[in-house]
Design a protein around this motif. Structure first.
Motif, PDB file in Angstrom:
ATOM      1  N   ILE A 208       0.846  -1.196   0.000  1.00 38.64           N
ATOM      2  CA  ILE A 208       0.000   0.000   0.000  1.00 38.64           C
ATOM      3  C   ILE A 208       0.880   1.244   0.000  1.00 38.64           C
ATOM      4  O   ILE A 208       1.849   1.333   0.752  1.00 38.64           O
ATOM      5  CB  ILE A 208      -0.914   0.032   1.248  1.00 38.64           C
ATOM      6  N   THR A 245      -6.901  -6.039   0.854  1.00 40.68           N
ATOM      7  CA  THR A 245      -5.862  -5.013   0.993  1.00 40.68           C
ATOM      8  C   THR A 245      -6.419  -3.599   0.846  1.00 40.68           C
ATOM      9  O   THR A 245      -6.154  -2.728   1.675  1.00 40.68           O
ATOM     10  CB  THR A 245      -4.756  -5.251  -0.049  1.00 40.68           C
ATOM     11  N   ILE A 246      -7.210  -3.370  -0.189  1.00 38.37           N
ATOM     12  CA  ILE A 246      -7.747  -2.025  -0.398  1.00 38.37           C
ATOM     13  C   ILE A 246      -8.724  -1.658   0.721  1.00 38.37           C
ATOM     14  O   ILE A 246      -8.791  -0.503   1.150  1.00 38.37           O
ATOM     15  CB  ILE A 246      -8.419  -1.904  -1.786  1.00 38.37           C
ATOM     16  N   GLN A 247      -9.453  -2.648   1.230  1.00 34.39           N
ATOM     17  CA  GLN A 247     -10.390  -2.384   2.323  1.00 34.39           C
ATOM     18  C   GLN A 247      -9.656  -2.019   3.606  1.00 34.39           C
ATOM     19  O   GLN A 247     -10.135  -1.185   4.396  1.00 34.39           O
ATOM     20  CB  GLN A 247     -11.293  -3.597   2.549  1.00 34.39           C
ATOM     21  N   ALA A 250      -8.745   1.716   2.842  1.00 41.37           N
ATOM     22  CA  ALA A 250      -9.830   2.607   2.419  1.00 41.37           C
ATOM     23  C   ALA A 250     -10.906   2.759   3.488  1.00 41.37           C
ATOM     24  O   ALA A 250     -11.449   3.861   3.679  1.00 41.37           O
ATOM     25  CB  ALA A 250     -10.457   2.103   1.122  1.00 41.37           C
ATOM     26  N   ALA A 262      -8.940   5.942  -4.744  1.00 40.70           N
ATOM     27  CA  ALA A 262      -8.444   4.596  -4.439  1.00 40.70           C
ATOM     28  C   ALA A 262      -8.175   3.845  -5.733  1.00 40.70           C
ATOM     29  O   ALA A 262      -9.059   3.691  -6.569  1.00 40.70           O
ATOM     30  CB  ALA A 262      -9.462   3.837  -3.591  1.00 40.70           C
ATOM     31  N   ALA A 264      -6.728   0.276  -7.171  1.00 40.63           N
ATOM     32  CA  ALA A 264      -6.367  -1.095  -6.806  1.00 40.63           C
ATOM     33  C   ALA A 264      -6.699  -2.030  -7.958  1.00 40.63           C
ATOM     34  O   ALA A 264      -7.526  -1.707  -8.821  1.00 40.63           O
ATOM     35  CB  ALA A 264      -7.107  -1.531  -5.544  1.00 40.63           C
ATOM     36  N   SER A 268     -10.406  -6.690  -6.201  1.00 42.61           N
ATOM     37  CA  SER A 268      -9.768  -6.455  -4.907  1.00 42.61           C
ATOM     38  C   SER A 268     -10.770  -6.141  -3.803  1.00 42.61           C
ATOM     39  O   SER A 268     -10.368  -5.918  -2.665  1.00 42.61           O
ATOM     40  CB  SER A 268      -8.755  -5.308  -5.031  1.00 42.61           C
ATOM     41  N   LYS A 270     -13.191  -3.527  -4.059  1.00 39.94           N
ATOM     42  CA  LYS A 270     -13.431  -2.082  -3.979  1.00 39.94           C
ATOM     43  C   LYS A 270     -14.887  -1.765  -3.664  1.00 39.94           C
ATOM     44  O   LYS A 270     -15.174  -0.790  -2.968  1.00 39.94           O
ATOM     45  CB  LYS A 270     -13.033  -1.418  -5.304  1.00 39.94           C
ATOM     46  N   PHE A 404     -13.082   5.269  -7.105  1.00 39.70           N
ATOM     47  CA  PHE A 404     -12.457   3.944  -7.081  1.00 39.70           C
ATOM     48  C   PHE A 404     -12.239   3.479  -8.512  1.00 39.70           C
ATOM     49  O   PHE A 404     -13.118   3.622  -9.359  1.00 39.70           O
ATOM     50  CB  PHE A 404     -13.356   2.933  -6.351  1.00 39.70           C
ATOM     51  N   THR A 427      -2.901   3.733  -3.273  1.00 38.70           N
ATOM     52  CA  THR A 427      -2.541   2.852  -4.386  1.00 38.70           C
ATOM     53  C   THR A 427      -2.132   1.504  -3.823  1.00 38.70           C
ATOM     54  O   THR A 427      -1.281   1.431  -2.925  1.00 38.70           O
ATOM     55  CB  THR A 427      -1.387   3.438  -5.214  1.00 38.70           C
ATOM     56  N   VAL A 428      -2.747   0.455  -4.341  1.00 39.10           N
ATOM     57  CA  VAL A 428      -2.400  -0.903  -3.929  1.00 39.10           C
ATOM     58  C   VAL A 428      -1.695  -1.583  -5.086  1.00 39.10           C
ATOM     59  O   VAL A 428      -2.267  -1.736  -6.173  1.00 39.10           O
ATOM     60  CB  VAL A 428      -3.643  -1.706  -3.517  1.00 39.10           C
TER      61      VAL A 428
END
Length: 606
Positions: A208, A245-247, A250, A262, A264, A268, A270, A404, A427-428
């Motif tokens: 991240i 990961t994004i959660q 975010a 966001a 990703a 992922s 979103k 997103f 950014t993921v």
């Protein structure tokens, strides 16, 4: 003018010129009493023409002028006159056509072809291509103006087509809005107790990168978000064990009331990253009065993606009896109008149809405080920027805005920042890279002829592993694959832009429910299609660009599932794409076959 259809094809010689002057007002041939369609009755061009006079030997023996004239007799009399007229002078030899069609007019043929193309384009637009009737009319005008090209399937497409006329922005300084709260996050001890080094290591492990002022730390579990019990139960019911990961990054940002950009990889998670905080945001506000709402607005570029978000939002809104409405083209505006008029807390929409319904006064944005732009780059790429700005102009400036997407080019990000306030950028992984959890297999084939035998050999094993999604470049190719696989006993469904909205939704529903285990589609299904049972993606034809390739393979390996496999079939003539594919595979940590590397090297040697 009479609405009676013209009779054509009799090859009757006609005078080369006509006189359009009238010596006296036209006389109506037949005037039925109290007939509402009088304007549809033919008129006699010359009342004194003997050919129009009735027979003097009628049953009553009356004068010709007093006897009712039969329109059919008058018509036949005109035909007889034209037959008795001298034939038209023959055309010079240079102007004659070599075939037997003496009435062929190249100008008329060209205009007729343009008109037919326009009607076809408008029909396609009405059922699949555009989001509003206004765009259909604009398409027809564009054809008339010559602003038309053809796509790879030889289908007419409009160049620089007129978009839906945006709505003028509201003067928010004249409106007194009720205050609202958008900060619901309180950092738990399990998060606040981490040292700076532990946070840095954790973010590095998640791949991240963040930028912005006072960014909240990433969480490790859904419990860290402080969601209420009904929402936690809904999360557990959907089988979500821990945040993606994004959660992780975010959720605390959005729950803190911050705007976010966001970025990703596809699949992922979103959607849940903006739907879950939206439920909390809405539940903190007073209930909607009659004809109020929405509070949460989500814009998506395609109907398929909008419908997918709608289904996801309904799952988490159900415990609170929140009403969710889906607003997109291809569905009755009247039904959507009625649903919005009854009031709803959440609206999931495509930009064009949302503006249509705003113009129809189906909804008002005075209560809207939470705006999401999903696949934001795609909306800007499709030319929706004026529509997005128009929608944003209807929502109070102190709203919370979220973007997103899987990719975010710099020019799009610059435009996006204009409608956000002090956003946090998350950014993921690498921007525009493929999902590393998906196993990618590339097969280099001599020609297109080897693709179908390869698919027939591999498909049974793929179906044993789960559902299969096959991508083809053209609609004709989709139909060809569908036909050949059906002939060999496979249960196949096809999805492309020529199918109307109802059949596309029905096809997707049957695929999700297991009626079909193989779906063949064009890129219309590449973005936003979230079906967890898809274990294999086959790129039967390569994508037109790498971004679309990434979105294609992202239809498997959804929300952390590491069992997905993506096959790409590439031929010797597709050397241009080979180099980009090698770079994508290396970035995602995948094996690069020697045959593909050799094919890519041909580009560098050229």
């Amino acid at each position: 003018m009479s609405k009676r259809p013209k009779l054509e094809g009799f090859s009757i010689p006609r005078p080369t010129s006509y006189s359009f002057e009238r010596s006296q007002p036209a006389q109506r041939l037949y005037v039925p009493a109290d007939d509402p369609d009088l304007d549809d009755i033919a008129f006699s061009d010359d009342p004194g023409d003997p050919s129009d006079a009735p027979s003097a030997t009628g049953a009553g023996g009356g004068e010709a002028g007093d006897e009712e004239i039969d329109p059919l007799d008058a018509f036949m009399a005109e035909i007889q006159e034209e037959i008795r007229a001298p034939p038209a002078a023959p055309k010079p030899e240079a102007l004659r056509r070599t075939d037997s069609d003496d009435e062929y007019d190249p100008v008329e043929s060209f205009l007729r072809a343009k008109k037919d193309a326009g009607l076809t384009l408008a029909a396609d637009a009405m059922h699949a291509g555009y989001d509003s009737d206004e765009e259909v009319y604009a398409a027809a005008k564009a054809v008339d103006a010559g602003m038309m090209e053809y796509d790879s399937d030889d289908n007419p497409i409009v160049v620089d087509k007129k978009k839906i006329e945006p709505i003028l922005p509201l003067d928010h300084s004249t409106i007194e809005y009720e205050p609202f709260n958008k900060d619901f996050y309180e950092e738990k001890p399990s998060v606040s107790g981490m040292s700076e080094q532990e946070v840095a290591d954790y973010m590095k492990n998640l791949a991240i990168r963040v930028s912005g002022f006072d960014v909240p730390r990433p969480i490790k579990n859904f419990v860290d978000c402080g969601f209420p019990v009904p929402l936690m139960n809904a999360i557990a019911k959907q089988g979500y064990e821990k945040p993606t990961t994004i959660q992780c990054q975010a959720l605390p940002i959005v729950l803190s009331g911050r705007d976010i950009i966001a970025i990703a990889k596809t699949g992922s998670g979103k959607t849940a990253a903006f739907v879950l905080p939206m439920i909390v945001h809405i539940m903190d506000q007073p209930e909607l009065e009659k004809e109020e709402g929405p509070i949460g607005v989500v814009c998506a570029p395609t109907r398929e993606l909008a419908h997918q978000i709608y289904l996801e939002a309904k799952k988490f809104a159900k415990p609170y009896n929140l009403r969710v409405a889906a607003v997109y083209g291809g569905v009755s505006k009247f039904d959507q109008f009625k649903e919005l008029k009854t009031g709803c807390e959440i609206v999931i929409a495509t930009p064009g149809r949302l503006i249509d319904l705003l113009k129809m006064k189906a909804l008002k944005m005075f209560r809207a405080t939470y705006l999401v732009l999903d696949e934001a780059d795609r909306m800007f790429d499709l030319g929706f920027e004026p529509q997005i700005r128009s929608i944003v102009g209807q929502i109070r400036p102190d709203r919370q805005t979220l973007l997103f997407s899987a990719t975010m080019p710099y020019k799009v990000e610059r435009l996006a920042r204009e409608i956000l306030t002090d956003p946090v950028r998350v950014t993921v992984g690498q921007v525009g890279s493929a999902n590393e959890d998906i196993k990618q297999v590339v097969n280099v084939l001599p020609s297109d002829a080897e693709k179908m035998p390869w698919l027939l050999e591999k498909l049974p094993g793929m179906i044993d592993d789960g559902d299969v999604l096959i991508f083809a470049a053209k609609k004709a190719r989709v139909d060809e694959i569908d036909s050949q696989l059906n002939q060999r006993g496979f249960r196949i469904a096809a999805l492309h832009g020529d199918k109307d909205q109802a059949s596309r939704m029905e096809t997707l529903q049957k695929f999700k429910s297991g009626v079909y285990h193989v779906l063949v589609a064009t890129d219309v299904a590449a973005r936003g299609l979230d079906i967890k049972s898809i274990k294999t993606v086959v790129n039967f034809d390569i994508a037109k660009e790498m971004d679309m390739h990434i979105h294609r393979i992202g239809r498997t390996g959804r929300a952390g599932d590491k069992d997905g496999t993506a096959y790409t079939l590439i031929t010797q003539k597709e050397v241009r794409f080979a180099g980009e594919l090698v770079h994508s595979l290396i970035t995602a940590g995948q094996n690069v076959p020697n045959e593909l590397m050799d094919l890519a090297m041909k580009v560098s040697s050229c």
